[in-house]
Design an enzyme around this catalytic site. Structure first.
Site, PDB file in Angstrom:
ATOM      1  N   GLU A  79       2.516   5.114   4.201  1.00  0.00           N
ATOM      2  CA  GLU A  79       3.453   5.599   4.464  1.00  0.00           C
ATOM      3  C   GLU A  79       3.305   6.959   4.487  1.00  0.00           C
ATOM      4  OE1 GLU A  79       7.719   4.550   4.586  1.00  0.00           O
ATOM      5  OE2 GLU A  79       6.642   3.080   3.445  1.00  0.00           O
ATOM      6  N   CYS A 111       6.722  -0.278   3.556  1.00  0.00           N
ATOM      7  CA  CYS A 111       6.264  -1.006   2.827  1.00  0.00           C
ATOM      8  C   CYS A 111       5.432  -2.160   2.654  1.00  0.00           C
ATOM      9  CB  CYS A 111       7.498  -0.658   2.091  1.00  0.00           C
ATOM     10  SG  CYS A 111       8.513   0.511   1.454  1.00  0.00           S
ATOM     11  N   HIS A 233       9.356  -7.286  -2.769  1.00  0.00           N
ATOM     12  CA  HIS A 233       9.310  -6.219  -2.409  1.00  0.00           C
ATOM     13  C   HIS A 233      10.362  -5.388  -3.085  1.00  0.00           C
ATOM     14  CE1 HIS A 233       9.480  -1.952  -1.025  1.00  0.00           C
ATOM     15  NE2 HIS A 233      10.173  -2.243   0.036  1.00  0.00           N
TER      16      HIS A 233
END
Ligand code: COA
Length: 383
Positions: A79, A111, A233
């Protein structure tokens, strides 16, 4: 046929900020960053190092000549793209000397992008088991000086080689993804820093995890005691822990202790580098494999991927016998130990010194694969 991770490695830039220094400079109690957020150090890059620099360094460490001949798919998840049109994967393909008959492209969904790339790569190799695929998650997480997200910044890349009969981890075909159109974090085109609703992003992350976790376990007849580790994550290490704690009460005491211990093993590296955005989940995987002493090949590892906006996915994997021999523990330790600590003044100067590709320039940074020069907006990398 088993398909999964044959090789995996990470790379971070050679500078960091100590979170106690940052807390003192921002008049915040250091324990907010060390305990409340769960971060000790934050990776920072000079303008001569970018997502291609990190990605090339991460991938160079794991690829043999045989791999370079067999890779026919290169996917970059990011990103922090450096071009609105040309994919970073195309530049990487050249810098890594991969054979020419390959597909190279970039994918985006905050993400989550690295996981999108990994799932595509797995399916590609399931169809073409004689081929290999390279997936790279590479990002610069920048929220701005003095911003709420500043202590959750970071930079770096994870490179994953996907192959049939992998040496490290078999990834199972069953997975469950969830899409919800939510504005918890976004970055309009041409805007340097993201817009973020911190509390909403935390809330959506936990809610997404609970949805995919519960539905996956129902659909595929799994229970929490079937897992030896749950990986998340990791935008900051406290975040994944909160998600884990939201399901721990459903587990017996032994399972709770096992999952908590393995979560601690999985955040060792993230505590030292901060947020890698799309690489964070996979940095956690490397940290678990390299820092955990009691992992078993018989029990599953669960992985939760989350990208704001929002897409989430839960999937599972199993370790391969002898996986330890294929890790790069000392290389990673040296990389982390040899970084230079920046004063807050140096960090702020480096942070604000942004790259202008419209100005032709040469760089003296001799760091491997750093930008050597810019001519006519094109970046040339030091090979
Ligand atoms: N000692 C120990 N802990 C402390 C503390 C101290 N002196 N001061 C505060 N804390 C704790 C708080 O209790 C809180 O813990 P909790 O979440 O378990 O309740 C934690 O530190 C963070 O404090 P908070 O006041 O919520 O921080 P903040 O308003 O600065 O926001 C984020 C934190 C993460 C929301 C912000 O950094 C952010 O927006 N980050 C980017 C977005 C992001 O990463 N989202 C994650 C999902 S992708």
């Amino acid at each position: 046929m088993n398909v999964g991770i044959d090789q995996i490695s990470f790379h971070v830039p050679n500078f960091y900020v100590d979170m106690v220094d940052l807390a003192n400079a921002r008049n915040v109690d250091p324990n907010k960053f060390l305990i409340g957020i769960g971060q000790e150090k934050m990776a920072v890059n000079p303008k001569s190092q970018d997502i291609i620099t990190f990605a090339t360094n991460a991938a160079k460490q794991i690829l043999t000549d045989d791999d370079l001949n067999k890779i026919d798919l290169i996917i970059v998840g990011t990103e922090s793209s450096i071009d609105e049109s040309k994919a970073a994967a195309v530049v990487l393909h050249r810098l890594l000397d991969i054979q020419p008959f390959a597909r190279s492209f970039e994918v985006k969904e905050a993400c989550y992008a690295g996981t999108a790339g990994l799932q595509m790569a797995l399916n590609h190799v399931r169809l073409h088991p004689d081929k290999k695929a390279l997936v790279i998650a590479t990002d610069i997480a920048k929220y701005g000086l003095n911003s709420g997200g500043e202590p959750t910044q970071g930079a770096g890349a994870v490179a994953i080689l996907v192959a049939a009969n992998p040496k490290i981890l078999v990834i199972h075909e069953e997975s469950l993804a969830l899409t919800q159109d939510i504005y918890d974090f976004w970055r309009p085109t041409n805007q340097a820093y993201p817009l973020v609703d911190g509390p909403l992003s935390n809330e959506t992350y936990i809610q997404s995890f609970n949805q995919v976790w519960n539905t996956y376990n129902q659909q595929f007849n799994q229970q929490i005691s079937d897992y030896q580790a749950l990986l998340f994550h990791i935008p900051y290490t406290k975040m994944g822990k909160k998600a884990l704690q939201s399901v721990l009460p459903t587990a017996d005491q032994i399972t709770q202790e096992r999952l908590l211990q393995h979560y601690e093993d999985s955040i060792q590296y993230s505590r030292q580098v901060g947020n890698l955005y799309t690489g964070s989940l996979y940095l956690g995987l490397i940290s678990l494999l390299e820092n955990s002493q009691d992992l078993k090949t018989t029990q599953k590892i669960g992985l939760f991927s989350y990208g704001s906006g929002a897409v989430a996915e839960f999937f599972t994997a199993s370790l391969v016998n002898g996986y330890q021999e294929h890790l790069h523990h000392s290389l990673h330790q040296n990389l982390l130990n040899e970084r230079k600590r920046l004063s807050i003044e140096e960090y702020e100067k480096m942070f604000e010194d942004s790259l202008d590709v419209n100005v032709d320039q040469e760089f003296s940074d001799t760091y491997p694969y750093s930008i050597q020069s810019i001519h006519n907006t094109i970046r040339q990398y030091r090979k």
